[in-house]
Motif scaffolding. Structure first.
Motif, PDB file in Angstrom:
ATOM      1  N   ASN A  87       0.858  -1.287   0.049  1.00 56.26           N
ATOM      2  CA  ASN A  87      -0.073   0.162   0.158  1.00 56.26           C
ATOM      3  C   ASN A  87       0.972   1.260  -0.046  1.00 56.26           C
ATOM      4  O   ASN A  87       0.289   2.268   0.192  1.00 56.26           O
ATOM      5  N   LEU A  88       2.320   1.168  -0.118  1.00 52.64           N
ATOM      6  CA  LEU A  88       2.985   2.286  -0.281  1.00 52.64           C
ATOM      7  C   LEU A  88       2.911   2.947  -1.813  1.00 52.64           C
ATOM      8  O   LEU A  88       2.700   2.236  -2.778  1.00 52.64           O
TER       9      LEU A  88
ATOM     10  N   GLY B  18       1.348   1.552   6.168  1.00 44.81           N
ATOM     11  CA  GLY B  18       2.698   1.084   5.488  1.00 44.81           C
ATOM     12  C   GLY B  18       3.915   1.100   6.091  1.00 44.81           C
ATOM     13  O   GLY B  18       5.081   0.988   5.508  1.00 44.81           O
TER      14      GLY B  18
ATOM     15  N   THR C 119       5.320  -2.354   5.739  1.00 42.95           N
ATOM     16  CA  THR C 119       5.643  -2.564   4.506  1.00 42.95           C
ATOM     17  C   THR C 119       7.134  -1.834   4.202  1.00 42.95           C
ATOM     18  O   THR C 119       7.894  -2.429   3.599  1.00 42.95           O
TER      19      THR C 119
ATOM     20  N   SER D 271      -2.727  -5.496   8.230  1.00 43.59           N
ATOM     21  CA  SER D 271      -1.200  -5.092   8.576  1.00 43.59           C
ATOM     22  C   SER D 271      -0.844  -5.756   9.891  1.00 43.59           C
ATOM     23  O   SER D 271      -2.036  -6.050  10.675  1.00 43.59           O
TER      24      SER D 271
END
Length: 386
Positions: free
Chosen positions: A15-16, A38, A41, A366
């Motif tokens: 999701n970046l 994020g 991530t 997440s």
């Protein structure tokens, strides 16, 4: 490298959103932000993954076979990165059957709600379906205009091919005298063999009455006899007017569609009573390409909703259970205004997870969202015991 920083450009992993960032080397750096923004991530799936990948590639072929190989992250450029180690947080369950609703016990309340209060609707015409008692049917029929002539019918065959000789013979033995075949009334004795290649409708004429005071007892007896013949259904035809259909079971009196018995287990996609028979309640079908890989596709039977079609025909406030599970926590709070379900929903909202959908799988969360969800469940259990 001249700046002494780790430089990241165009990071698009998970999701970046194409971010650029510079991180000072030889410093303690904290990455903060909302759950799902994020952080993990960036730290684990981008920086750690690339550092570990570069380190493994520098080793001999023999050494590489003993180490985990990580995929190259979706990023334009990373500079200044040294070999990396990671002490990862515990991740959520990867069981595809675990959802936000199941692990917070909200799903359990939904199953009870739909089993006790949900109303079945006909899949053909969309009308609400309710069982009716003999007393209710008698009250409905006696409310017709006085003097109306009515027929009490037992619908036995609805558009089914065959000669139906055995059925007609059985009706004669039981003492019935008149029958209506394909809309035409006749004596049973004169009903000849039917064309096997055509669809037929057969109704027994149980009684003929005129609506007036004092017919309630005879009407009730005739309706009970009709329902005994037609598996709990009956029809009352006003001569020259409408035909009203009744059922003592949950069934659509307009279309004749029946419904099975429903229990809380019927509203669980982890139960054979409620799960879509094609995907077994997973919402997708896995196709094995080879022994190392598989491609998943949305189940075309339930369209990813996980449930058997009979379950999805039950609604509460206009929504079936799949519709409710597709709501976010915030949307569900607005939908359920007075239920105990709101206590659990409010706990999720209070920890900042109001945007999660109740049917969202845990594997899609997440690490931070998973931890918040776990703490919410513990807090909820404590409140219930208190």
């Amino acid at each position: 490298m001249a700046s002494g920083n780790i430089i990241v450009q165009g990071a698009r992993q998970h999701n970046l959103k194409n971010i650029d960032v510079e991180i000072p080397r030889s410093r303690l750096v904290v990455v903060t932000g909302l759950s799902g923004s994020g952080k993990s991530t960036l730290a684990f799936d981008t920086l750690y993954a690339e550092g570990q990948r570069r380190y493994v590639e520098s080793l001999s072929t023999y050494a590489r076979q003993f180490l985990e190989r990580m995929d190259k992250p979706d990023v334009d450029l990373i500079e200044g990165l040294s070999p990396a180690i990671a002490i990862e947080q515990k991740t959520a369950s990867h069981n595809p059957r675990s959802t936000v609703g199941t692990v917070t016990e909200i799903h359990d309340y939904l199953r009870l709600l739909f089993a006790r209060i949900g109303r079945p609707h006909c899949p053909r015409c969309g009308r609400p379906v309710t069982p009716q008692s003999i007393d209710q049917i008698v009250a409905r029929v006696t409310s017709l205009p006085e003097g109306a002539r009515i027929l009490i019918l037992a619908p036995l065959v609805s558009l089914r091919k065959g000669s139906h000789g055995r059925l007609l013979k059985s009706l004669r033995k039981q003492g019935f005298s008149r029958v209506r075949i394909d809309g035409e009334a006749m004596e049973i004795e004169s009903a000849g063999p039917l064309d096997e290649s055509r669809e037929h409708a057969i109704e027994v004429i149980v009684d003929r009455l005129v609506v007036k005071p004092g017919i309630a007892h005879r009407l009730a007896d005739s309706l009970e006899l009709a329902m005994a013949q037609a598996d709990g259904t009956a029809a009352v035809e006003v001569v020259g007017g409408e035909t009203i259909r009744f059922s003592e079971h949950p069934a659509c009196t307009h279309c004749g569609v029946g419904f099975p018995e429903i229990s809380p287990a019927s509203f669980s996609f982890n139960s054979p009573h409620g799960a879509c028979p094609k995907c077994n309640g997973q919402g997708f079908i896995s196709y094995e390409l080879n022994f190392l890989d598989s491609v998943k596709s949305l189940c075309d039977e339930c369209e990813g909703k996980r449930y058997h079609a009979d379950v999805l025909n039950h609604r509460y406030q206009g929504k079936n259970i799949a519709d409710v599970l597709n709501l976010s926590v915030d949307e569900a709070l607005a939908f359920f205004t007075t239920h105990k379900i709101n206590q659990h929903l409010k706990l999720l909202k209070d920890v900042g997870l109001g945007y999660l959908k109740l049917g969202q799988t845990l594997s899609s969360l997440s690490g931070g969202e998973s931890q918040d969800r776990k703490s919410t469940r513990l807090n909820s259990s404590h409140r219930i015991r208190s």
